[in-house]
Design a protein around this motif. Structure first.
Motif, PDB file in Angstrom:
ATOM      1  N   SER A 232     -12.320  -5.767   5.945  1.00 20.69           N
ATOM      2  CA  SER A 232     -13.389  -6.038   4.978  1.00 20.69           C
ATOM      3  C   SER A 232     -13.157  -7.318   4.189  1.00 20.69           C
ATOM      4  O   SER A 232     -14.038  -7.748   3.450  1.00 20.69           O
TER       5      SER A 232
ATOM      6  N   ARG B 127       2.631   6.823  -0.663  1.00 23.21           N
ATOM      7  CA  ARG B 127       1.454   5.979  -0.854  1.00 23.21           C
ATOM      8  C   ARG B 127       1.401   5.502  -2.300  1.00 23.21           C
ATOM      9  O   ARG B 127       1.599   6.287  -3.230  1.00 23.21           O
TER      10      ARG B 127
ATOM     11  N   ASN C   2      -5.390  -0.247  -2.621  1.00 20.93           N
ATOM     12  CA  ASN C   2      -6.580  -1.038  -2.274  1.00 20.93           C
ATOM     13  C   ASN C   2      -6.572  -2.403  -2.963  1.00 20.93           C
ATOM     14  O   ASN C   2      -7.642  -2.959  -3.261  1.00 20.93           O
TER      15      ASN C   2
ATOM     16  N   PRO D 210       0.819  -1.219   0.000  1.00 17.49           N
ATOM     17  CA  PRO D 210       0.000   0.000   0.000  1.00 17.49           C
ATOM     18  C   PRO D 210       0.851   1.267   0.000  1.00 17.49           C
ATOM     19  O   PRO D 210       0.391   2.319  -0.425  1.00 17.49           O
TER      20      PRO D 210
ATOM     21  N   TRP E 206      -2.108   6.720   6.716  1.00 14.22           N
ATOM     22  CA  TRP E 206      -2.785   5.795   5.794  1.00 14.22           C
ATOM     23  C   TRP E 206      -3.151   4.457   6.447  1.00 14.22           C
ATOM     24  O   TRP E 206      -3.942   3.707   5.906  1.00 14.22           O
ATOM     25  N   ARG E 207      -2.561   4.158   7.587  1.00 10.59           N
ATOM     26  CA  ARG E 207      -2.671   2.793   8.130  1.00 10.59           C
ATOM     27  C   ARG E 207      -4.095   2.423   8.533  1.00 10.59           C
ATOM     28  O   ARG E 207      -4.526   1.276   8.352  1.00 10.59           O
ATOM     29  N   GLU E 208      -4.839   3.352   9.077  1.00 12.49           N
ATOM     30  CA  GLU E 208      -6.211   3.036   9.482  1.00 12.49           C
ATOM     31  C   GLU E 208      -7.044   2.578   8.295  1.00 12.49           C
ATOM     32  O   GLU E 208      -7.857   1.647   8.412  1.00 12.49           O
ATOM     33  N   GLU E 209      -6.829   3.211   7.156  1.00 14.41           N
ATOM     34  CA  GLU E 209      -7.567   2.806   5.951  1.00 14.41           C
ATOM     35  C   GLU E 209      -7.170   1.403   5.528  1.00 14.41           C
ATOM     36  O   GLU E 209      -8.017   0.614   5.069  1.00 14.41           O
ATOM     37  N   VAL E 210      -5.903   1.055   5.689  1.00 14.57           N
ATOM     38  CA  VAL E 210      -5.446  -0.292   5.367  1.00 14.57           C
ATOM     39  C   VAL E 210      -6.069  -1.306   6.322  1.00 14.57           C
ATOM     40  O   VAL E 210      -6.494  -2.392   5.906  1.00 14.57           O
ATOM     41  N   TRP E 211      -6.149  -0.960   7.607  1.00 14.55           N
ATOM     42  CA  TRP E 211      -6.811  -1.860   8.556  1.00 14.55           C
ATOM     43  C   TRP E 211      -8.269  -2.081   8.136  1.00 14.55           C
ATOM     44  O   TRP E 211      -8.793  -3.201   8.250  1.00 14.55           O
ATOM     45  N   ASP E 212      -8.928  -1.037   7.655  1.00 10.17           N
ATOM     46  CA  ASP E 212     -10.321  -1.178   7.207  1.00 10.17           C
ATOM     47  C   ASP E 212     -10.418  -2.151   6.032  1.00 10.17           C
ATOM     48  O   ASP E 212     -11.363  -2.951   5.943  1.00 10.17           O
ATOM     49  N   ILE E 213      -9.439  -2.086   5.118  1.00 12.19           N
ATOM     50  CA  ILE E 213      -9.424  -2.996   3.970  1.00 12.19           C
ATOM     51  C   ILE E 213      -9.228  -4.431   4.446  1.00 12.19           C
ATOM     52  O   ILE E 213      -9.915  -5.356   3.992  1.00 12.19           O
TER      53      ILE E 213
END
Length: 312
Positions: free
Chosen positions: A90, A39, A45, A7, A80-87
């Motif tokens: 999911s 990034r 993603n 990512p 950016w890491r929180e968004e990666v955790w969300d991915i």
């Protein structure tokens, strides 16, 4: 292998294992500065990207290694890491392999709902020598997680982990050990005696041990051999050092939390030539169906491979 998700790209050296990092060497060859953490727009993603037929490119049951051109816990990537955790959250149908040289940051970087760990995530630390193994493994074991492992790469000094096997831990103990020698300019030697010793400790505890590559400078019985990159994985495999221990029990589900049956998961298939690769026991297999029908080549023995490599 088709199991990498980057990512972000770029890193900052933090320990002796970083001295001849392949990422910095490859970036330098392209005229880029590997210390700039950025990034990745096209792959950020990746686990959510779909093929033309609408299915996910990353299939249920596959294992994805994250940040192989950086460090998952590097502070430059904090935005950016929180968004990666969300991915990751999911895709509970995919196994995620997280590796870091910064385990002291686990406590501040894990997601708020981490609890005792997510069923589809394995936390790993790099242990390139004994000093760093003794520094990082206790931090890993003190971190709640369902799956934990270590990676001795680049393997630049002997490492013993016996004291940590069967030790009290939060969540899982160590489930997997990967090791491999160093490459690129200035690469330091990897002594096969270190590999065999670590392999023996893992075998004693029925712990999977994957010797994935010898490195450019491989020491065997006191003799140093310069091994081309194209032969390293095969030589590692032929050494017999790898060991398949107790299988890792991943609990994968669909987005609703319903358990997936084996028939719903990716089936690992290999071309015949892949079966003599050191990464075979930890690899997702070939990207095609494995039914290409290519003829099998005669596989060279360990002794033949050693004789074919010029001594330094």
């Amino acid at each position: 292998m088709h199991d990498i998700w980057n990512p972000w790209h770029g890193c900052v050296r933090v320990s002796e294992g970083c001295a001849h990092c392949y990422m910095f060497a490859m970036d330098a060859a392209r005229g880029q500065d590997g210390s700039v953490v950025r990034r990745n727009k096209t792959t950020f993603n990746y686990p959510l990207q779909r093929a033309r037929n609408g299915s996910f490119k990353v299939r249920p049951g596959e294992l994805i290694r994250i940040c192989m051109n950086s460090d998952f816990l590097i502070d430059q990537a904090d935005p950016w890491r929180e968004e990666v955790w969300d991915i990751i959250h999911s895709r509970p149908d995919v196994c995620f392999f997280i590796l870091t040289k910064r385990p002291e940051r686990f406590a501040e970087c894990l997601p708020a709902d981490w609890g005792d760990g997510w069923d589809n995530v394995m936390l790993n630390v790099t242990c390139e020598n004994q000093r760093l193994a003794d520094k990082r493994i206790p931090l890993l074991l003190a971190t709640p997680a369902k799956h934990k492992g270590i990676m001795c790469a680049p393997f630049i000094g002997p490492v013993s982990i016996s004291r940590y096997l069967g030790a009290p831990s939060l969540g899982a103990g160590l489930e997997q050990v990967i090791c491999g020698g160093e490459n690129y300019e200035g690469s330091r030697p990897c002594d096969f005696s270190w590999v065999i010793s670590l392999s023996a400790e893992c075998r004693k505890h029925n712990l999977t041990f994957a010797f994935i590559e010898t490195g450019s400078n491989f020491v065997l019985d006191g003799h140093t051999y310069h091994i081309p990159k194209r032969l390293q994985a095969e030589q590692a495999y032929r050494s017999g050092a790898s060991f398949e221990g107790k299988p890792i029990e991943w609990h994968l589900t669909d987005p609703l939390g319903l358990s997936l049956s084996p028939s719903e998961l990716h089936i690992t298939r290999f071309r015949k030539k892949c079966r003599c690769c050191g990464s075979h026991i930890i690899c997702n297999g070939c990207t095609n169906c494995g039914g290409c029908g290519e003829p099998a080549e005669r596989l060279r023995t360990w002794e033949e491979l050693v004789e074919a490599i010029p001594e330094a």
